[in-house]
Design an enzyme around this catalytic site. Structure first.
Site, short mmCIF file in Angstrom:
data_model
loop_
_atom_site.label_atom_id
_atom_site.label_comp_id
_atom_site.label_asym_id
_atom_site.label_seq_id
_atom_site.Cartn_x
_atom_site.Cartn_y
_atom_site.Cartn_z
N THR A 26 -4.34 -2.14 4.00
CA THR A 26 -4.42 -1.67 5.38
C THR A 26 -3.44 -0.53 5.58
OG1 THR A 26 -5.07 -3.86 6.20
CG2 THR A 26 -4.03 -2.37 7.79
N SER A 28 -2.80 3.95 6.73
CA SER A 28 -3.35 5.30 6.69
C SER A 28 -3.64 5.80 5.28
CB SER A 28 -2.39 6.27 7.39
OG SER A 28 -1.11 6.24 6.79
N ASP A 82 -2.75 -1.07 -1.80
CA ASP A 82 -2.25 -1.06 -0.43
C ASP A 82 -1.24 0.06 -0.27
OD1 ASP A 82 -1.97 -1.89 2.19
OD2 ASP A 82 -1.52 -3.97 1.69
N ASP A 85 5.48 1.40 3.59
CA ASP A 85 6.22 2.23 4.54
C ASP A 85 7.49 2.81 3.93
OD1 ASP A 85 4.47 1.76 6.86
OD2 ASP A 85 5.12 -0.31 6.61
N GLY A 96 4.18 -3.36 6.65
CA GLY A 96 3.91 -4.03 7.92
C GLY A 96 3.96 -3.12 9.11
N GLY A 97 4.05 -1.81 8.87
CA GLY A 97 4.02 -0.87 9.99
C GLY A 97 2.73 -0.96 10.79
N GLU A 104 -1.48 -9.10 4.11
CA GLU A 104 -1.24 -8.25 2.93
C GLU A 104 -0.52 -9.04 1.84
OE1 GLU A 104 -0.99 -3.84 5.07
OE2 GLU A 104 0.83 -5.03 4.83
#
Length: 227
Positions: A26, A28, A82, A85, A96-97, A104
């Protein structure tokens, strides 16, 4: 920056082969990995089964006709890709952002190979500049918050649209403004023992490979765990 994220995501997709169970991350950068998997299924006939780490990724995967199962329907995951951050020099990371840290970590744990895709801005000498997310049950969340306040961790409840953010698992997230985490492993263990904490965003010594996209191209680093 978006081009770098796309480069990292596409590079990660090269590790995916027919017959694999694939964990879809998950965020960007993981977004571009999922898009590339969808393209390969459509154009190359890639045959995989995927498990997802959030409702957002599930929706994206369904739109790309990626076959999905729940994590409980598979015995293991071959490869999970994945984002992260922050990543330090010891292959510890903060995640976890996007608020999906619990799912995750649940998907990462049974994965034979765990890969992070990042742009070079995410590489740090020490973790902590990025706020550390801690997922907590709603019942007693204020007690956990006050515990973190007394410890000097500068907590704040994550919000969305003026309300407390609620995760896919119906929990709250408390972000800790720590500035620097000198010992991520010890701090992770401390958080594990706080009653009411479901999970935290420290992913210590879990990752096998980190794919970093920068101005000089894409580099792949392998951790001791991945060797």
């Amino acid at each position: 920056m978006e081009n770098l994220k796309k480069m990292a995501g596409i590079t990660a997709a090269e590790f995916i082969k027919d017959g694999m169970v694939v964990g879809l991350g998950t965020g960007s950068t993981a977004y571009y990995f999922v898009e590339e998997i969808g393209r390969r299924i459509k154009e190359e006939g890639l045959q995989i089964t995927a498990v997802t780490t959030s409702s957002v990724t599930s929706k994206q995967a369904e739109g790309l006709n990626i076959p999905l199962k729940s994590i409980d329907q598979v015995d293991f995951v071959d490869v999970t890709v994945d984002g992260a951050d922050e990543v330090d020099s010891q292959f510890n990371g903060i995640k976890g952002g996007g608020g999906a840290l619990l799912m995750e970590k649940v998907v990462a744990t049974p994965s034979k190979e765990y890969i992070w895709v990042v742009d070079e801005s995410k590489l740090v000498e020490k973790l902590g500049a990025f706020k550390l997310p801690v997922e907590v049950v709603q019942y007693g969340a204020e007690q956990v918050f006050r515990h973190f306040e007394r410890a000097g961790y500068k907590p704040s409840f994550r919000e969305k649209d003026g309300q407390r953010f609620v995760t896919d698992m119906q929990n709250f997230i408390i972000d800790l403004a720590l500035d620097v985490i000198e010992n991520p492993i010890a701090f992770g263990q401390e958080l594990d023992h706080v009653v009411g904490v479901v999970e935290h965003g420290l992913f210590n010594q879990m990752v096998d490979k980190v794919i970093v996209a920068g101005r000089d191209g894409v580099q792949i680093s392998t951790s001791k765990k991945g060797k």
